[in-house]
Design an enzyme around this catalytic site. Structure first.
Site, PDB file in Angstrom:
ATOM      1  N   GLY A   1      10.983  53.626  44.631  1.00 26.81           N
ATOM      2  CA  GLY A   1       9.553  53.610  44.348  1.00 26.81           C
ATOM      3  C   GLY A   1       8.805  52.806  45.394  1.00 26.81           C
ATOM      4  O   GLY A   1       8.986  51.589  45.498  1.00 26.81           O
ATOM      5  N   ALA A   2       7.973  53.466  46.168  1.00 28.59           N
ATOM      6  CA  ALA A   2       7.253  52.804  47.254  1.00 28.59           C
ATOM      7  C   ALA A   2       5.763  52.678  46.951  1.00 28.59           C
ATOM      8  O   ALA A   2       4.929  52.759  47.838  1.00 28.59           O
ATOM      9  CB  ALA A   2       7.454  53.570  48.562  1.00 28.59           C
ATOM     10  N   GLY A   3       5.451  52.489  45.670  1.00 25.41           N
ATOM     11  CA  GLY A   3       4.072  52.241  45.282  1.00 25.41           C
ATOM     12  C   GLY A   3       3.658  50.831  45.649  1.00 25.41           C
ATOM     13  O   GLY A   3       4.317  50.165  46.455  1.00 25.41           O
ATOM     14  N   GLN A   4       2.576  50.358  45.038  1.00 22.87           N
ATOM     15  CA  GLN A   4       2.046  49.046  45.397  1.00 22.87           C
ATOM     16  C   GLN A   4       3.069  47.933  45.153  1.00 22.87           C
ATOM     17  O   GLN A   4       3.266  47.067  46.002  1.00 22.87           O
ATOM     18  CB  GLN A   4       0.768  48.772  44.600  1.00 22.87           C
ATOM     19  CG  GLN A   4      -0.448  49.538  45.103  1.00 22.87           C
ATOM     20  CD  GLN A   4      -0.839  49.103  46.503  1.00 22.87           C
ATOM     21  OE1 GLN A   4      -0.486  49.740  47.497  1.00 22.87           O
ATOM     22  NE2 GLN A   4      -1.572  48.013  46.602  1.00 22.87           N
ATOM     23  N   VAL A   5       3.721  47.963  43.998  1.00 23.84           N
ATOM     24  CA  VAL A   5       4.701  46.906  43.692  1.00 23.84           C
ATOM     25  C   VAL A   5       5.905  47.020  44.612  1.00 23.84           C
ATOM     26  O   VAL A   5       6.375  46.021  45.170  1.00 23.84           O
ATOM     27  CB  VAL A   5       5.135  46.967  42.218  1.00 23.84           C
ATOM     28  CG1 VAL A   5       6.233  45.945  41.941  1.00 23.84           C
ATOM     29  CG2 VAL A   5       3.946  46.716  41.295  1.00 23.84           C
ATOM     30  N   GLY A   6       6.419  48.236  44.789  1.00 25.60           N
ATOM     31  CA  GLY A   6       7.564  48.433  45.676  1.00 25.60           C
ATOM     32  C   GLY A   6       7.264  47.988  47.092  1.00 25.60           C
ATOM     33  O   GLY A   6       8.116  47.396  47.764  1.00 25.60           O
TER      34      GLY A   6
ATOM     35  N   LYS B   1      -0.855  49.103  25.109  1.00 22.98           N
ATOM     36  CA  LYS B   1      -0.823  49.956  26.298  1.00 22.98           C
ATOM     37  C   LYS B   1      -1.661  51.191  26.007  1.00 22.98           C
ATOM     38  O   LYS B   1      -1.850  51.576  24.850  1.00 22.98           O
ATOM     39  CB  LYS B   1       0.619  50.385  26.613  1.00 22.98           C
ATOM     40  CG  LYS B   1       0.859  50.719  28.075  1.00 22.98           C
ATOM     41  CD  LYS B   1       1.014  49.483  28.931  1.00 22.98           C
ATOM     42  CE  LYS B   1       1.375  49.829  30.362  1.00 22.98           C
ATOM     43  NZ  LYS B   1       1.606  48.632  31.175  1.00 22.98           N
TER      44      LYS B   1
END
Length: 366
Positions: free
Chosen positions: A191-196, A92
């Site tokens: 979490g409302a990012g791309q995955v969420g 990472k």
């Protein structure tokens, strides 16, 4: 030159102690004054193959926090790759600073640092990095994945991450409720990012009762508008009645303060390192009757996607096919945990470590 005060000196012994505790192979500190680049690359384990993991950009409070994060994240990538049957190790990278720092020169300089490792570390996108950033990095190194589909890459891996998380959640429902249907289940996505966002779309289609929380008001409003989810306060999610909690933001959300007040039956989300302390909080969830779907198992879809790209001749159908195995692997992990009286996290680690040990011994025998 003025002498550096003792308290200002890097605590190198503490870094070595962390690396020893988590069994890392290498930690690389990168700095470039002209571009302002400050980066850390962690290589955890390369028994199964070269380390692969995304590059995260975050405005860390200090370098110690960045080191802690990259060490934990790279270790999780090793287990993620192993339990998913991939022939790669765990690595990472973190970029320290505000995402506005990113320029072509900044990213290309980072690419040169990756190139200097000779293939021991392969990067991809992660939090606050995108496929366009990978294009710049690829100008300086071939050890990069997550390129745009127009360039022959796999594009944004978040849809596959979300799909695997969705399948892991269904497997957890099967274990907890006897049916993997999520219809009518009260599910809170943190979490409302791309995955969420993509996870919410899957759950909406299954008629789950959706709630979503995020510190970014615009982002959470968009997810709510497209899926019918109810927006809830990010500051009080532990107090909200729910059946399933899906952490999809930063790690460490399952800790001494949050677990005792969680109202859910299941935790199944896409965030990395959800357990603040793996052993303590995996057990605490068990004691509170909460079924935990191990994060490094159910959020492996993104890694699976970039691994398909890394192998060459990328086909999304192959990535989806591989990600669909997450469901059965989850059920096997839950069964192992039940039979041995251990937490699902411990059971997943057991399976991941066994594969690394077996393959390591096989390579040693040649």
């Amino acid at each position: 030159m003025a002498a550096i005060k003792t308290e200002e000196k890097p605590k190198i012994n503490e870094i070595y102690a962390q690396m020893e505790e988590m069994e890392h192979e290498q930690l690389v500190i990168c700095y470039d004054k002209p571009t302002g680049l400050k980066a850390i690359i962690a290589i955890h384990n390369t028994v199964l193959g070269p380390s692969l993991g995304g590059t995260r950009m975050w405005h860390y409070t200090n370098e110690a926090d960045a080191i802690k994060d990259v060490l934990r994240l790279s270790r999780g990538m090793t287990f993620k790759a192993s339990i998913s049957g991939l022939n790669i190790g765990g690595g990472k990278a973190v970029l320290i600073g505000d995402p506005s720092l990113k320029t072509e020169a900044y990213l290309r300089r980072f690419g040169r640092f990756i190139e200097s490792l000779g293939g021991r570390y392969i990067t991809a996108e992660d939090m606050n990095t995108q496929t366009a950033d990978m294009e710049y990095i690829a100008m300086e190194t071939k050890h990069v994945t997550g390129l745009p589909e127009s360039k022959g890459g796999g594009g944004d891996p978040s849809p596959v991450t979300a799909y695997g998380t969705y399948l892991g959640m269904k497997a957890a429902a099967k274990k907890a409720y006897g049916s993997d249907s999520l219809k009518g289940k009260r599910i809170l996505i943190q979490g409302a990012g791309q995955v969420g966002k993509h996870l919410a779309e899957h759950l909406s289609k299954e008629d789950a009762i959706l709630m979503v929380a995020d510190i970014n008001a615009n982002r959470v409003a968009k997810v709510a508008a497209s899926t019918g989810a109810k927006v809830v306060s990010a500051a009080s999610i532990q107090d909200i009645p729910m059946d399933i909690f899906a952490p999809c933001a930063m790690g460490g959300q399952l800790n001494d303060q949050t677990i005792p007040v969680l109202t859910c039956d299941i935790v199944a989300g896409a965030a990395n390192n959800q357990l603040d302390n793996e052993q303590v909080h995996a057990r605490m969830l068990m004691e509170h009757g909460i079924l935990y779907a191990p994060d490094f198992l159910i959020n492996a879809g993104g890694l699976i996607n970039v691994y398909q790209e890394y192998q060459g001749n990328y086909k999304k159908s192959l990535a989806i096919e591989k990600a669909e195995k997450i469901y059965d692997t989850c059920l096997a992990v839950f069964d192992l945990a039940t039979s041995e009286g251990i937490s699902p996290h411990e059971a997943a680690l057991q399976k991941a470590l066994k594969r690394i040990k077996d393959i390591g011994q096989l390579k040693m025998s040649w």
